[in-house]
Design a protein around this motif. Structure first.
Motif, PDB file in Angstrom:
ATOM      1  N   MET A  46       0.824  -1.203   0.000  1.00  0.00           N
ATOM      2  CA  MET A  46       0.000   0.000   0.000  1.00  0.00           C
ATOM      3  C   MET A  46       0.866   1.264   0.000  1.00  0.00           C
ATOM      4  O   MET A  46       0.486   2.292  -0.564  1.00  0.00           O
ATOM      5  CB  MET A  46      -0.926  -0.005   1.216  1.00  0.00           C
ATOM      6  N   SER A  47       2.042   1.190   0.626  1.00  0.00           N
ATOM      7  CA  SER A  47       2.923   2.348   0.657  1.00  0.00           C
ATOM      8  C   SER A  47       3.369   2.742  -0.747  1.00  0.00           C
ATOM      9  O   SER A  47       3.408   3.934  -1.093  1.00  0.00           O
ATOM     10  CB  SER A  47       4.144   2.055   1.535  1.00  0.00           C
ATOM     11  N   ILE A  48       3.689   1.754  -1.587  1.00  0.00           N
ATOM     12  CA  ILE A  48       4.134   2.038  -2.961  1.00  0.00           C
ATOM     13  C   ILE A  48       2.973   2.578  -3.794  1.00  0.00           C
ATOM     14  O   ILE A  48       3.128   3.554  -4.537  1.00  0.00           O
ATOM     15  CB  ILE A  48       4.719   0.766  -3.604  1.00  0.00           C
ATOM     16  N   GLU A  61       7.129   2.346   8.722  1.00  0.00           N
ATOM     17  CA  GLU A  61       8.511   2.801   8.864  1.00  0.00           C
ATOM     18  C   GLU A  61       9.471   2.019   7.987  1.00  0.00           C
ATOM     19  O   GLU A  61      10.419   2.578   7.418  1.00  0.00           O
ATOM     20  CB  GLU A  61       8.940   2.694  10.321  1.00  0.00           C
ATOM     21  N   HIS A  62       9.244   0.722   7.820  1.00  0.00           N
ATOM     22  CA  HIS A  62      10.156  -0.121   7.048  1.00  0.00           C
ATOM     23  C   HIS A  62      10.021   0.107   5.542  1.00  0.00           C
ATOM     24  O   HIS A  62      10.918  -0.269   4.782  1.00  0.00           O
ATOM     25  CB  HIS A  62       9.903  -1.599   7.369  1.00  0.00           C
ATOM     26  N   GLU A  63       8.912   0.712   5.110  1.00  0.00           N
ATOM     27  CA  GLU A  63       8.689   0.946   3.685  1.00  0.00           C
ATOM     28  C   GLU A  63       8.722   2.429   3.344  1.00  0.00           C
ATOM     29  O   GLU A  63       8.444   2.816   2.219  1.00  0.00           O
ATOM     30  CB  GLU A  63       7.339   0.350   3.265  1.00  0.00           C
ATOM     31  N   ARG A  64       9.102   3.266   4.309  1.00  0.00           N
ATOM     32  CA  ARG A  64       9.007   4.714   4.130  1.00  0.00           C
ATOM     33  C   ARG A  64       9.939   5.211   3.027  1.00  0.00           C
ATOM     34  O   ARG A  64       9.528   5.965   2.141  1.00  0.00           O
ATOM     35  CB  ARG A  64       9.323   5.413   5.453  1.00  0.00           C
ATOM     36  N   PRO A  88      11.564   3.512   0.486  1.00  0.00           N
ATOM     37  CA  PRO A  88      11.148   3.081  -0.862  1.00  0.00           C
ATOM     38  C   PRO A  88       9.916   3.829  -1.365  1.00  0.00           C
ATOM     39  O   PRO A  88       9.822   4.149  -2.559  1.00  0.00           O
ATOM     40  CB  PRO A  88      10.860   1.589  -0.676  1.00  0.00           C
ATOM     41  N   ALA A  89       8.978   4.126  -0.460  1.00  0.00           N
ATOM     42  CA  ALA A  89       7.798   4.887  -0.866  1.00  0.00           C
ATOM     43  C   ALA A  89       8.186   6.296  -1.293  1.00  0.00           C
ATOM     44  O   ALA A  89       7.652   6.830  -2.277  1.00  0.00           O
ATOM     45  CB  ALA A  89       6.787   4.936   0.278  1.00  0.00           C
ATOM     46  N   LEU A  90       9.131   6.909  -0.593  1.00  0.00           N
ATOM     47  CA  LEU A  90       9.595   8.236  -0.975  1.00  0.00           C
ATOM     48  C   LEU A  90      10.307   8.205  -2.327  1.00  0.00           C
ATOM     49  O   LEU A  90      10.189   9.148  -3.118  1.00  0.00           O
ATOM     50  CB  LEU A  90      10.533   8.790   0.102  1.00  0.00           C
ATOM     51  N   VAL A  91      11.049   7.132  -2.595  1.00  0.00           N
ATOM     52  CA  VAL A  91      11.677   6.980  -3.906  1.00  0.00           C
ATOM     53  C   VAL A  91      10.596   6.947  -4.990  1.00  0.00           C
ATOM     54  O   VAL A  91      10.700   7.624  -6.022  1.00  0.00           O
ATOM     55  CB  VAL A  91      12.543   5.701  -3.956  1.00  0.00           C
ATOM     56  N   THR A  92       9.547   6.168  -4.751  1.00  0.00           N
ATOM     57  CA  THR A  92       8.435   6.091  -5.703  1.00  0.00           C
ATOM     58  C   THR A  92       7.813   7.468  -5.910  1.00  0.00           C
ATOM     59  O   THR A  92       7.561   7.900  -7.047  1.00  0.00           O
ATOM     60  CB  THR A  92       7.359   5.116  -5.193  1.00  0.00           C
ATOM     61  N   PHE A  93       7.575   8.167  -4.822  1.00  0.00           N
ATOM     62  CA  PHE A  93       6.952   9.495  -4.875  1.00  0.00           C
ATOM     63  C   PHE A  93       7.807  10.479  -5.666  1.00  0.00           C
ATOM     64  O   PHE A  93       7.315  11.200  -6.544  1.00  0.00           O
ATOM     65  CB  PHE A  93       6.729   9.990  -3.449  1.00  0.00           C
ATOM     66  N   LEU A  94       9.108  10.519  -5.384  1.00  0.00           N
ATOM     67  CA  LEU A  94       9.988  11.498  -6.013  1.00  0.00           C
ATOM     68  C   LEU A  94      10.226  11.185  -7.490  1.00  0.00           C
ATOM     69  O   LEU A  94      10.226  12.092  -8.336  1.00  0.00           O
ATOM     70  CB  LEU A  94      11.321  11.559  -5.265  1.00  0.00           C
ATOM     71  N   VAL A  95      10.416   9.916  -7.813  1.00  0.00           N
ATOM     72  CA  VAL A  95      10.627   9.549  -9.219  1.00  0.00           C
ATOM     73  C   VAL A  95       9.364   9.850 -10.025  1.00  0.00           C
ATOM     74  O   VAL A  95       9.433  10.411 -11.127  1.00  0.00           O
ATOM     75  CB  VAL A  95      11.019   8.063  -9.337  1.00  0.00           C
ATOM     76  N   PHE A 131      11.489   1.748  -9.506  1.00  0.00           N
ATOM     77  CA  PHE A 131      12.529   2.146  -8.557  1.00  0.00           C
ATOM     78  C   PHE A 131      12.071   1.939  -7.114  1.00  0.00           C
ATOM     79  O   PHE A 131      12.877   1.586  -6.241  1.00  0.00           O
ATOM     80  CB  PHE A 131      12.922   3.608  -8.794  1.00  0.00           C
ATOM     81  N   GLY A 132      10.793   2.167  -6.850  1.00  0.00           N
ATOM     82  CA  GLY A 132      10.288   1.975  -5.496  1.00  0.00           C
ATOM     83  C   GLY A 132      10.340   0.522  -5.061  1.00  0.00           C
ATOM     84  O   GLY A 132      10.772   0.209  -3.944  1.00  0.00           O
ATOM     85  N   VAL A 133       9.914  -0.382  -5.945  1.00  0.00           N
ATOM     86  CA  VAL A 133       9.960  -1.811  -5.622  1.00  0.00           C
ATOM     87  C   VAL A 133      11.403  -2.284  -5.497  1.00  0.00           C
ATOM     88  O   VAL A 133      11.744  -3.081  -4.610  1.00  0.00           O
ATOM     89  CB  VAL A 133       9.195  -2.622  -6.691  1.00  0.00           C
ATOM     90  N   ALA A 134      12.285  -1.777  -6.385  1.00  0.00           N
ATOM     91  CA  ALA A 134      13.700  -2.152  -6.296  1.00  0.00           C
ATOM     92  C   ALA A 134      14.299  -1.706  -4.961  1.00  0.00           C
ATOM     93  O   ALA A 134      15.040  -2.464  -4.310  1.00  0.00           O
ATOM     94  CB  ALA A 134      14.475  -1.526  -7.456  1.00  0.00           C
ATOM     95  N   ALA A 135      13.957  -0.493  -4.529  1.00  0.00           N
ATOM     96  CA  ALA A 135      14.439  -0.009  -3.244  1.00  0.00           C
ATOM     97  C   ALA A 135      13.870  -0.825  -2.088  1.00  0.00           C
ATOM     98  O   ALA A 135      14.560  -1.110  -1.095  1.00  0.00           O
ATOM     99  CB  ALA A 135      14.084   1.465  -3.069  1.00  0.00           C
ATOM    100  N   LEU A 136      12.621  -1.214  -2.229  1.00  0.00           N
ATOM    101  CA  LEU A 136      11.981  -2.019  -1.181  1.00  0.00           C
ATOM    102  C   LEU A 136      12.674  -3.360  -1.023  1.00  0.00           C
ATOM    103  O   LEU A 136      12.918  -3.822   0.109  1.00  0.00           O
ATOM    104  CB  LEU A 136      10.496  -2.226  -1.533  1.00  0.00           C
TER     105      LEU A 136
END
Length: 395
Positions: free
Chosen positions: A127-129, A351-354, A356-363, A382-387
């Motif tokens: 859900m975070s992504i 907290e554990h997905e924060r 990667p979620a920010l990467v998704t948001f910014l990209v 990129f978000g899933v890769a970071a996760l």
């Protein structure tokens, strides 16, 4: 329609009003975003009218018929985040490829319902992504809503002031009131002649556009459109049905109906239909009718009103096409503020997905295009890769 009980709380009038308010709030709160999507596709006023008529007809039929059939309040809507995605993803994309993306998305929507894999599939996407993807797509609208003050300070200023005041008093009516304030500001100035001329020359071009398909558009537009529609629209729509006491609704069948309607209307510009959440709740409240088994009548009226809007799509589309760009963007951005806020909140809640979620948001918000594929797709990649890369190690 079935005759309702007599009395001030059980008569027909509250359900007619509820159906009208459902359509008024649902349409006025996000039509400006649909206009932005149409402009990104390069549509003129007549073609926008065709797109508007297709969407309104689709919402009307998929609201009216299931409500009559199932005797429960079923309300559908266009995908608002989907329209926002298109507004930032479609500039430069040929119209035929855009229609091809709509067709592909409709096929995925239909399959998600017909196969019954909706719940299981959605559970695989964090859900975070999904929330960060939505917030990233909508970011540009929020920024541009305030940037319009530089070009149209009177119009946008009046809208912002109205939004702030009415949002505190009655959040439900904040966006319609803001739209009204913008219209008054435009019509009181030199824009009256332009708007009046556009509406007077309104026409509809009911022509279907043939689709074409490309890998870049399918990955950069169709797939993200499907994801945001399912995660940000259908999931809340199902939740509203369940929370309102209609947990026995045949969800897979409803999603299949909505998917097929989208597929049939996609060549006319209907990009994605889905189960409604906020507007649907207006037809399911206890003040609509004390008997939950009677509230389907309110949804049936809502469907009827949507069909009526389809008949007046020409003047409606011409009105919005003639309005200043800053006003249309402003109303769209203000309408999306609560959605952006909820998306950001859900994106960073875990907290554990924060990160990667920010990467998704910014990209996604960056608007980057790689090999012809838009930022929404790359945001998820990129978000899933970071996760995966930053997942805490076991033990």
């Amino acid at each position: 329609m079935a005759t309702t009980r007599e009395g001030p709380d059980g008569g027909l009038l509250p359900m007619v009003v509820a159906g009208f308010v459902c359509v008024l709030v649902g349409f006025t709160s996000s039509y400006a975003i649909v206009v932005q999507a149409a402009l990104a596709m390069g549509l003129d006023a007549a073609q926008l009218a065709t797109m508007t008529a297709a969407l309104a007809l689709g919402m009307g039929v998929t609201t009216l018929l299931p409500s009559l059939w199932l005797r429960i309040p079923v309300v559908t809507a266009w995908s608002t985040p989907g329209a926002a995605l298109l507004a930032v993803s479609l500039p430069g994309v040929p119209l035929a490829e855009a229609i091809g993306a709509f067709v592909a998305c409709a096929v995925l929507l239909t399959l998600a319902g017909a196969t019954g894999l909706f719940e299981r599939w959605m559970n695989r996407i964090p859900m975070s992504i999904a929330s960060a993807l939505l917030a990233g797509v909508l970011l540009r609208f929020g920024l541009d809503a305030f940037a319009g003050l530089q070009v149209q300070p009177v119009v946008v200023g009046a809208m912002l002031a109205t939004f702030l005041v009415v949002r505190r008093v009655s959040p439900r009516w904040a966006v319609p009131a803001t739209l009204l304030a913008g219209l008054v500001a435009v019509l009181a100035g030199p824009g009256l002649a332009t708007v009046a001329g556009g509406v007077a020359a309104a026409s509809v071009a009911p022509l279907a556009w043939p689709p074409s398909f490309s890998a870049a558009t399918l990955l950069g537009v169709a797939l993200p459109l499907f994801v945001v529609t399912m995660a940000s629209q259908n999931l809340p729509g199902v939740a509203v049905l369940k929370a309102s006491g209609y947990g026995g609704a045949p969800i897979s069948r409803l999603l299949t109906i909505v998917g097929v309607a989208t597929l049939l209307l996609a060549p006319f510009g209907a990009f994605a239909l889905n189960l409604a959440a906020i507007s649907a709740a207006l037809c399911m409240a206890s003040d609509v009718h004390p008997d939950p088994l009677r509230r389907w009548v309110a949804a049936a009226f809502a469907g009827t009103f949507y069909v009526a809007i389809a008949a007046f799509a020409g003047p409606l589309a011409a009105l919005f096409a003639a309005l200043p760009r800053e006003m249309v963007i402003g109303i769209a951005g203000l309408a999306l503020l609560p959605t952006i806020g909820r998306g950001l909140q859900a994106a960073v809640a875990n907290e554990h997905e924060r990160e990667p979620a920010l990467v998704t948001f910014l990209v996604t918000g960056s608007g980057v295009v790689l090999w012809g594929v838009g930022s929404a797709f790359w945001g998820v990649v990129f978000g899933v890769a970071a996760l995966i890369a930053w997942r805490p190690r076991a033990g």
